[in-house]
Design a protein around this motif. Structure first.
Motif, PDB file in Angstrom:
ATOM      1  N   ARG A 139       0.504  -1.113  -0.049  1.00  0.00           N
ATOM      2  CA  ARG A 139      -0.041  -0.288  -0.142  1.00  0.00           C
ATOM      3  C   ARG A 139       0.618   1.147   0.016  1.00  0.00           C
ATOM      4  NH1 ARG A 139      -3.914   0.333   4.733  1.00  0.00           N
ATOM      5  NH2 ARG A 139      -5.333   1.497   3.392  1.00  0.00           N
ATOM      6  N   VAL A 140       0.295   2.079  -1.095  1.00  0.00           N
ATOM      7  CA  VAL A 140       1.656   3.968  -0.865  1.00  0.00           C
ATOM      8  C   VAL A 140       0.968   4.373  -0.091  1.00  0.00           C
ATOM      9  CG1 VAL A 140       3.166   4.600  -2.926  1.00  0.00           C
ATOM     10  CG2 VAL A 140       2.433   2.124  -2.669  1.00  0.00           C
ATOM     11  N   PRO A 141       1.093   4.735   1.055  1.00  0.00           N
ATOM     12  CA  PRO A 141       0.988   6.478   1.441  1.00  0.00           C
ATOM     13  C   PRO A 141       0.468   7.766   0.163  1.00  0.00           C
ATOM     14  CG  PRO A 141       2.143   5.864   2.417  1.00  0.00           C
ATOM     15  CD  PRO A 141       2.936   4.748   1.443  1.00  0.00           C
ATOM     16  N   SER A 155      -2.811  10.708   4.312  1.00  0.00           N
ATOM     17  CA  SER A 155      -4.163   9.021   4.640  1.00  0.00           C
ATOM     18  C   SER A 155      -4.297   8.565   5.661  1.00  0.00           C
ATOM     19  CB  SER A 155      -3.680   8.194   3.919  1.00  0.00           C
ATOM     20  OG  SER A 155      -2.910   8.780   2.284  1.00  0.00           O
ATOM     21  N   GLN A 156      -5.818   8.418   5.881  1.00  0.00           N
ATOM     22  CA  GLN A 156      -5.749   8.475   7.278  1.00  0.00           C
ATOM     23  C   GLN A 156      -5.958   6.839   7.814  1.00  0.00           C
ATOM     24  OE1 GLN A 156      -9.436  10.144   8.332  1.00  0.00           O
ATOM     25  NE2 GLN A 156      -9.326  12.264   8.637  1.00  0.00           N
ATOM     26  N   ASP A 157      -5.679   6.366   7.277  1.00  0.00           N
ATOM     27  CA  ASP A 157      -5.812   4.737   6.991  1.00  0.00           C
ATOM     28  C   ASP A 157      -4.131   4.471   7.280  1.00  0.00           C
ATOM     29  OD1 ASP A 157      -5.500   4.807   4.472  1.00  0.00           O
ATOM     30  OD2 ASP A 157      -6.203   3.245   4.053  1.00  0.00           O
ATOM     31  N   LEU A 158      -3.260   5.111   6.720  1.00  0.00           N
ATOM     32  CA  LEU A 158      -1.776   5.062   6.413  1.00  0.00           C
ATOM     33  C   LEU A 158      -1.186   6.360   7.433  1.00  0.00           C
ATOM     34  CD1 LEU A 158      -1.613   3.406   3.145  1.00  0.00           C
ATOM     35  CD2 LEU A 158      -0.890   2.103   5.131  1.00  0.00           C
ATOM     36  N   PRO A 159      -0.842   6.737   8.576  1.00  0.00           N
ATOM     37  CA  PRO A 159       0.166   7.761   9.631  1.00  0.00           C
ATOM     38  C   PRO A 159       1.244   7.675   9.083  1.00  0.00           C
ATOM     39  CG  PRO A 159      -1.068   6.430  10.942  1.00  0.00           C
ATOM     40  CD  PRO A 159      -1.542   5.686   9.353  1.00  0.00           C
ATOM     41  N   PHE A 160       2.159   7.579   7.808  1.00  0.00           N
ATOM     42  CA  PHE A 160       3.290   7.719   8.094  1.00  0.00           C
ATOM     43  C   PHE A 160       4.167   8.971   8.126  1.00  0.00           C
ATOM     44  CE2 PHE A 160       2.049   3.254   7.365  1.00  0.00           C
ATOM     45  CZ  PHE A 160       3.875   2.452   8.103  1.00  0.00           C
ATOM     46  N   ARG A 220      20.128  10.051   5.749  1.00  0.00           N
ATOM     47  CA  ARG A 220      19.330   8.911   6.385  1.00  0.00           C
ATOM     48  C   ARG A 220      18.053   9.400   6.064  1.00  0.00           C
ATOM     49  NH1 ARG A 220      16.940  10.373  11.973  1.00  0.00           N
ATOM     50  NH2 ARG A 220      16.687   8.291  12.910  1.00  0.00           N
ATOM     51  N   THR A 221      17.461   8.716   5.569  1.00  0.00           N
ATOM     52  CA  THR A 221      15.522   8.279   5.784  1.00  0.00           C
ATOM     53  C   THR A 221      15.107   7.741   6.472  1.00  0.00           C
ATOM     54  OG1 THR A 221      16.282   8.165   2.844  1.00  0.00           O
ATOM     55  CG2 THR A 221      14.320   7.530   3.533  1.00  0.00           C
ATOM     56  N   THR A 222      13.872   8.248   6.679  1.00  0.00           N
ATOM     57  CA  THR A 222      12.897   7.174   8.103  1.00  0.00           C
ATOM     58  C   THR A 222      12.006   7.304   6.731  1.00  0.00           C
ATOM     59  OG1 THR A 222      12.682   8.791   9.290  1.00  0.00           O
ATOM     60  CG2 THR A 222      14.695   7.780   9.419  1.00  0.00           C
ATOM     61  N   PHE A 223      10.951   6.083   7.572  1.00  0.00           N
ATOM     62  CA  PHE A 223      10.055   6.023   6.541  1.00  0.00           C
ATOM     63  C   PHE A 223       9.302   5.594   7.832  1.00  0.00           C
ATOM     64  CE2 PHE A 223       6.824   3.041   4.292  1.00  0.00           C
ATOM     65  CZ  PHE A 223       5.704   4.045   4.349  1.00  0.00           C
ATOM     66  N   SER A 224       8.166   5.442   8.094  1.00  0.00           N
ATOM     67  CA  SER A 224       7.713   4.810   9.688  1.00  0.00           C
ATOM     68  C   SER A 224       5.792   5.198  10.414  1.00  0.00           C
ATOM     69  CB  SER A 224       8.422   4.781  10.823  1.00  0.00           C
ATOM     70  OG  SER A 224       8.853   5.357  11.609  1.00  0.00           O
ATOM     71  N   GLU A 258       3.251   4.757  13.745  1.00  0.00           N
ATOM     72  CA  GLU A 258       3.386   3.282  15.285  1.00  0.00           C
ATOM     73  C   GLU A 258       3.182   2.308  14.719  1.00  0.00           C
ATOM     74  OE1 GLU A 258       0.068   5.359  17.972  1.00  0.00           O
ATOM     75  OE2 GLU A 258       0.668   7.164  17.848  1.00  0.00           O
ATOM     76  N   SER A 259       2.431   1.918  13.738  1.00  0.00           N
ATOM     77  CA  SER A 259       2.602   0.217  13.590  1.00  0.00           C
ATOM     78  C   SER A 259       3.485  -0.516  12.993  1.00  0.00           C
ATOM     79  CB  SER A 259       1.353  -0.002  12.613  1.00  0.00           C
ATOM     80  OG  SER A 259       1.415   0.707  11.591  1.00  0.00           O
ATOM     81  N   HIS A 260       4.528   0.671  12.431  1.00  0.00           N
ATOM     82  CA  HIS A 260       6.006   0.539  11.735  1.00  0.00           C
ATOM     83  C   HIS A 260       6.611   0.928  12.355  1.00  0.00           C
ATOM     84  CE1 HIS A 260       3.032  -1.378   9.087  1.00  0.00           C
ATOM     85  NE2 HIS A 260       3.769  -2.221   8.172  1.00  0.00           N
ATOM     86  N   PRO A 261       7.279   0.786  13.867  1.00  0.00           N
ATOM     87  CA  PRO A 261       8.241   1.455  13.817  1.00  0.00           C
ATOM     88  C   PRO A 261       9.884   1.674  13.791  1.00  0.00           C
ATOM     89  CG  PRO A 261       8.073  -0.176  16.036  1.00  0.00           C
ATOM     90  CD  PRO A 261       6.877  -0.075  14.721  1.00  0.00           C
ATOM     91  N   LEU A 262      10.471   2.464  14.355  1.00  0.00           N
ATOM     92  CA  LEU A 262      12.421   2.485  13.354  1.00  0.00           C
ATOM     93  C   LEU A 262      12.693   1.089  13.828  1.00  0.00           C
ATOM     94  CD1 LEU A 262      13.180   6.434  13.501  1.00  0.00           C
ATOM     95  CD2 LEU A 262      12.503   4.476  11.720  1.00  0.00           C
ATOM     96  N   PRO A 263      14.027   0.810  12.951  1.00  0.00           N
ATOM     97  CA  PRO A 263      14.335  -0.810  13.819  1.00  0.00           C
ATOM     98  C   PRO A 263      14.700   0.024  16.175  1.00  0.00           C
ATOM     99  CG  PRO A 263      14.995  -0.112  11.436  1.00  0.00           C
ATOM    100  CD  PRO A 263      14.266   1.578  12.384  1.00  0.00           C
ATOM    101  N   PRO A 264      14.430  -0.746  16.560  1.00  0.00           N
ATOM    102  CA  PRO A 264      14.541  -0.065  18.058  1.00  0.00           C
ATOM    103  C   PRO A 264      15.869  -0.667  18.341  1.00  0.00           C
ATOM    104  CG  PRO A 264      13.311  -2.683  17.564  1.00  0.00           C
ATOM    105  CD  PRO A 264      13.526  -2.465  16.262  1.00  0.00           C
ATOM    106  N   HIS A 265      17.058  -1.359  18.023  1.00  0.00           N
ATOM    107  CA  HIS A 265      18.455  -1.263  18.311  1.00  0.00           C
ATOM    108  C   HIS A 265      19.397  -1.206  16.858  1.00  0.00           C
ATOM    109  CE1 HIS A 265      22.163  -2.278  20.914  1.00  0.00           C
ATOM    110  NE2 HIS A 265      21.817  -3.100  19.596  1.00  0.00           N
TER     111      HIS A 265
END
Length: 848
Positions: free
Chosen positions: A6-8, A29-34, A47-51, A53-60
């Motif tokens: 799915r593409v925001p 997009s309300q259903d893809l709050p990235f 540095r690029t980030t794309f995240s 709450e459902s898809h958090p950044l790498p925790p470590h």
């Protein structure tokens, strides 16, 4: 994995200063709050980030990202028309982010270039894919793609797809098997016009398709698919591979110092530690004595896990235990082994079987993973005895305080008993369920906010445990012996693992001509991923015994790599013990194997200097033929980009090979930097001089000249004794080893008068054992010039660091057939010595 893309589709900027070198967007997009962010974090790094709450950044993350306050950057920014694009200029690098239509589109180029070196795929650049993400970008056909840690040959990864994971690939096909043992998601695209690298910081699994798929609408693309969580990706831009690799090391960590002795011959073979009659301890002492009888220097023995096999049924491997029948007195035996001049590298595996005497203790303390389905300790099948034999048990959870501590104390005890080094084996973490839960209570582990309590292995990454496994072994060795640099050998690796393990190898390869050839490609890409003290099991770990011809060719090739080890488990009639490769197994070639291994020892000053350079600059000792020769169009041809048949060892030596039986001639390409290049010298008979920039075919008789070894004109190789010596920093000499008190330089002047005024060559030395915080590195410089009758030399010792080399004189060695005289330009006394067996003239230089 099912594809659930799915593409925001629409984005708006998050308010920030227009002058900041960054772009931050949020999806409407309300259903893809990235959220999406692209920022400059170093002069040539983004540095690029794309995240979400459902898809958090790498925790470590596996590399260290500098905080905003640590960045000292100068950049120009330009906001585009309509407020839907932004340009960031840093030096001669131009990055543009455009979010006019659908996905944010990143494009990076050099200011004077007509084409970008990196472009995202329009309308499909950053994509939500189920529980993970995907990043699509344009694929440049006909260019070189390298990296991903350790992937099947050829070196060029273009047009192929790979799984980003790690497994115990016993007896793999070097041209087909995927995955192998390493998971390092660093992909480098190198072209004559510049290079760009993409690196994901996750420890999780994923896939990379590098032009292996295309579509009539989407065109040619490459895509990185990450199984879990959001994307944190580092983008490195450079003119050359050197720029990329050295910059990457600023984030991942520079290669560790390696003990000097570890560049000698490392022996191994599962057979010896598996013996009950005679007991393994006696068989191993006999092996060490045979090395001396055959006059083959050997620095260490890799103790396979047979020393941990239980004496009673079930006879499984129980890490941190000793089989007291095979080793009645471990500490006494270790002392005897040391007296024979060989160190011990102990194999340890990060799991316990249910029959392990401490399994219940570990289970009760929370040192193992939790299965969310059973709400109790996770159980899987693990290798237990002979080839392919298994039993139930569990992996150590290194995010748990109990598991980390248990491992730390086990390694520390082995070191206190006299074991010199730790071999982290079987650490691919081939667990069966990404839903298994981590403890996350290990004190040094930071747990970020915003994870919603997630502890699943999928998000945190099974490879995280490979990294922490390395840390536990490294830290334990250092605590037990704080004055000596720790040696951790690791089979699996992540980007972060190599901050704790100083050496690795290509795992359980197979005896074959193609296996030897393809291994070169693995070495070259490993070096670019910072695994720079890397090698292979010479002769093949699994499969048939090597023929005399194959064994000799492999030894001749292997001595010209950073790590030189002969280790195997030849499964046959006896699935538990197997057979072993010994240097003297074919009497007809033992003298040639001995000659090659002694040459290896003589070259240790050169090899060790290359590793000191590696530690300081991340320049790999073993390099692609095009490294530093990007202006030569021939290095961009498929035969050279495949990286299978030849490579550089440092700046001085070009190594070829013979990869078929019965072949007595070899073809090598001699790269050319500029018109001032003065060619190469064949170091084997008949010792010709060749011009650069051409393919040559030279003699390579397997029981005569050997594999092609060519020296670049204008360079030198420092050499020492052709036996094991005592490193200057070692405090004890229980084996009565000779001192490292001889140094010579093999000099490679042009056959006639020098075209250049002077050639200047450096090498580096230290005490061979000190830790990074205490190391003192000194530089030694030879400069020389040639006339028709003389080679004039200047020599400088720069020992201001405090390290003073134990050798007092220097010997200059001219190429075979060079009848000129060496003279000193800086007042050193010069004395002619006897020529050697090759007819090379030797001259001793001494300060008056």
């Amino acid at each position: 994995m099912p594809q659930q893309e799915r593409v925001p589709s629409t984005w708006e900027p998050v308010s920030a200063s227009s002058t900041e070198p960054s772009v931050q967007l949020k999806s409407t997009s309300q259903d893809l709050p990235f959220t999406f962010k692209f920022e400059l974090i170093a002069p040539n790094v983004f540095r690029t980030t794309f995240s979400s709450e459902s898809h958090p950044l790498p925790p470590h993350p596996s590399v260290i990202i500098p905080s905003l306050g640590q960045r000292v950057l100068k950049a120009n920014t330009l906001v585009g028309s309509g407020g839907t694009s932004k340009e960031i200029r840093t030096g001669d690098i131009v990055a543009n982010v455009d979010w006019t239509e659908s996905s944010p589109l990143v494009s990076i180029s050099y200011a004077d270039s007509k084409e970008p070196i990196h472009t995202d795929l329009p309308y499909r650049s950053y994509v939500v894919d189920g529980e993970g993400i995907a990043h699509y970008s344009r694929y440049k056909r006909g260019t070189l793609h390298v990296g991903l840690g350790e992937k099947a040959a050829p070196m060029n990864l273009s047009g192929r797809r790979f799984e980003l994971s790690a497994t115990d690939s016993f007896g793999y096909d070097v041209y087909k098997t995927d995955p192998l043992y390493k998971n390092i998601p660093l992909l480098i695209n190198a072209t004559p016009a510049g290079c760009v690298a993409l690196f994901s910081t996750t420890h999780g699994r994923g896939k990379y398709s590098i032009g292996a798929e295309m579509d009539g609408m989407w065109g040619h693309y490459k895509v990185y698919r990450q199984d879990y969580g959001g994307l944190e990706e580092i983008v490195i831009v450079g003119q050359t591979l050197k720029d990329i690799v050295t910059t990457y090391a600023e984030f991942a960590g520079f290669p560790l110092l390696v003990p000097r002795w570890a560049f000698g011959y490392l022996s191994g073979g599962m057979k010896y530690s598996m013996l009950d009659d005679p007991p393994a301890s006696e068989a191993l002492l006999e092996l060490a004595r045979k090395m001396k009888e055959h006059d083959i220097p050997c620095s260490a023995y890799q103790m396979s896990s047979g020393y941990t096999v239980a004496e009673q049924e079930p006879k499984t491997r129980n890490v941190f235990t000793w089989n007291r029948h095979r080793f009645p007195d471990p500490q006494g035996w270790i002392k005897e082994y040391h007296k024979l001049g060989m160190r011990l590298i102990a194999n340890v595996k990060p799991y316990v079987l249910a029959s392990h005497p401490e399994y219940q203790k570990l289970k009760d303390s929370g040192a193992l993973f939790t299965d969310p389905h059973t709400k109790t300790t996770a159980v899987t099948r693990l290798w237990s005895a002979g080839g392919g034999e298994s039993d139930e048990g569990g992996h150590i959870d290194f995010t748990s305080a109990a598991g980390f501590s248990w491992w730390f104390n086990g390694v520390k005890k082995l070191r206190e008993e006299g074991i010199d080094c730790i071999w982290n084996d079987n650490n691919e973490y081939t667990i069966t369920d990404d839903g298994w839960q981590c403890a996350l209570d290990q004190p040094s582990l930071e747990v970020p906010e915003g994870l919603g309590g997630r502890r699943d292995v999928g998000l945190w990454g099974r490879s995280l445990h490979t990294e922490l496994h390395g840390k536990a072994s490294h830290d334990a060795l250092l605590e037990a012996d704080p004055d000596n640099r720790p040696f951790v050998l690791t089979r699996s690796a992540t980007a972060g693992t190599m901050r704790y393990a100083c050496s690795s190898w290509s795992g359980d390869n197979v005896t074959s001509w193609s296996g030897m050839k393809g291994a070169n490609a693995l070495s070259l890409t490993a070096g670019m991923c910072l695994m720079q003290c890397y090698g292979h099991d010479i002769g093949g770990f699994e499969g048939p015994q090597p023929s005399p011809e194959l064994l000799l060719r492999w030894v001749q090739l292997g001595i010209h790599s950073p790590r030189f080890a002969i280790n195997c488990f030849k499964t046959g009639d006896d699935n538990n013990v197997g057979d072993v490769i010994e240097p003297w197994m074919h009497p007809s070639i033992t003298h040639l194997v001995r000659k090659a291994i002694k040459r290896r020892y003589a070259m240790i000053p050169y090899l060790y200097s290359l590793m000191l350079v590696s530690h300081q600059t991340a320049i790999p000792p073993q390099r692609w033929t095009g490294w530093g020769y990007e202006s030569d169009p021939e290095v961009w041809t498929p035969e050279i980009m495949d990286g299978e048949c030849q490579y550089w060892l440092g700046d001085s030596i070009l190594i070829g090979g013979v990869y078929e039986p019965g072949v007595s001639r070899a073809r090598v390409y001699l790269p050319k930097q500029s018109e001032s290049d003065e060619g190469f010298l064949n170091l084997n008979a008949p010792y010709q001089h060749f011009q650069s920039g051409q393919w040559i075919t030279i003699d390579a008789e397997w029981h005569g000249a050997g594999i092609p070894v060519l020296a670049k004109v204008g360079t030198v190789i420092p050499i020492g004794h052709d036996v094991q010596v005592l490193s200057p920093g070692e405090k004890e000499n229980v084996a009565d080893l000779p001192l490292d008190d001889y140094r010579a330089v093999e000099i490679f002047p042009p056959p006639g008068k020098s075209a250049k005024d002077w050639y200047v060559c450096d090498w580096y030395e230290d005490d061979g054992v000190s830790t990074a915080s205490k190391v003192k590195i000194s530089k030694y410089t030879i400069s020389y010039n040639a006339t028709e009758s003389q080679v004039r030399i200047n020599f400088t010792r720069e020992e201001k660091s405090g390290f003073v080399a134990p050798w007092k004189t220097l010997v200059a060695i001219l190429p075979a057939g060079d009848l000129r005289t060496v003279v000193s330009e800086d007042g050193m006394e010069v004395r002619a010595l006897q020529p050697d067996e090759q007819g090379r003239r030797h001259f001793e230089l001494r300060r008056q």
